[in-house]
Motif scaffolding. Structure first.
Motif: not given
Length: 319
Positions: A244-250, A255-256, A269-270, A288-289
């Protein structure tokens, strides 16, 4: 001597070998056990645990605390006529409704009693005012107290495993340091609306599934599991090992959101708190962020709004 034993079937050698007769065990061992039962009926399977949690919540039964060795939850008291009525109207699970003896029977009291009777599984208890004062530590209960049982959290591993068993790519939201129960309830509601498979929260320094979170979720908490992780960083690393890919919102993400090309696959989605964002360790763990473009000039979004934006985009990509 070996030939003079008083017990003819007694083993006289240390060598292991077959006993006299097998009692039919070998023949039974060769017999088939029938078709494999569905995952929901297999003891200990992740889908069975998730199904049991959903069933208990739908029936309004006490859940008995978290699973798999997690810290045991405590009951919550909702006090006051308006608060109790609103909780019953929104479907917040409850097991006991305490009503003060000789209470002034106004419209709110009558409606609360009607809701409790129609739902079933809620015991009505009459108690004197001093007892209600003691239970609520002197709060203004207005003669009505609703006991909400401890929420039963799923295990983080169960969310991805149940999605894979359904032939779907996991879509999970993890919250890092979100302390407002209303934000948690809003995230749960968005996850249910856009096809998410669950929400993960840390065990410490984070909001839990209180009556306030239940009300904000508008009933979605009965349909989607919430898991609690002892260590959020380790839980995210376990998801990565499961593919599972872990993507953080920052706000300073590289990346947009519209450029992100992993939302149609297995993803977590973190989302951090509105003020502090992602903690250092959690941010470093993310693959990814990503940032949400805000041309209107706002500095940040609260967790509930941010989750809705990203989950909608993920749902659109998957459709």
């Amino acid at each position: 001597m070996a030939g003079n034993s008083q017990h003819p079937n007694r083993r006289t050698s240390k060598k292991k070998g077959p006993q006299v007769g097998s009692g039919g065990q070998r023949r039974r061992g060769l017999e088939g056990k029938g078709p494999t039962p569905p995952a929901e009926m297999r003891k200990g399977h992740a889908k069975q645990r998730v199904a049991q949690v959903k069933a208990r919540r739908a029936q309004g039964k006490p859940t008995g605390g978290p699973r798999r060795g997690g810290p045991k939850g405590t009951s919550e008291m909702v006090v006051g006529r308006n608060s109790v009525l609103e909780a019953l109207r929104e479907g917040v699970p409850a097991n006991i409704l305490y009503v003060q003896q000789f209470i002034d029977n106004d419209e709110r009291v009558r409606e609360a009693l009607r809701f409790a009777g129609e739902r079933g599984g809620i015991h009505l208890m009459e108690a004197p005012r001093p007892e209600l004062d003691r239970m609520t530590n002197g709060l203004n209960h207005q003669g009505m107290v609703l006991q909400v049982p401890p929420y039963e959290y799923a295990h983080p591993d169960d969310l991805a495993r149940a999605a894979y068993d359904d032939g779907e790519d996991p879509l999970i939201v993890a919250l890092d340091g979100v302390t407002d129960p209303r934000n948690l309830g809003a995230v749960v509601r968005s996850a249910a609306a856009f096809g998410g498979h669950g929400v993960v929260i840390p065990e410490r320094r984070a909001a839990g599934m209180t009556a306030g979170a239940w009300k904000t979720s508008a009933g979605a908490a009965a349909r989607i599991p919430v898991a609690r992780a002892t260590n959020l960083t380790r839980a995210l690393e376990a998801y990565q090992k499961a593919g599972v890919t872990v993507v953080g919102l920052s706000a300073d993400g590289d990346t947009e959101l519209h450029e992100l090309n992993v939302l149609d696959g297995p993803v977590v989605i973190v989302i951090g708190s509105e003020g502090k964002g992602l903690s250092r360790l959690v941010g470093e763990t993310c693959d990814l962020r990503v940032r949400i473009p805000m041309p209107g000039g706002a500095e940040s979004l609260n967790a509930g709004v941010a989750a809705g934006v990203v989950l909608y985009e993920a749902s659109r990509r998957r459709a």
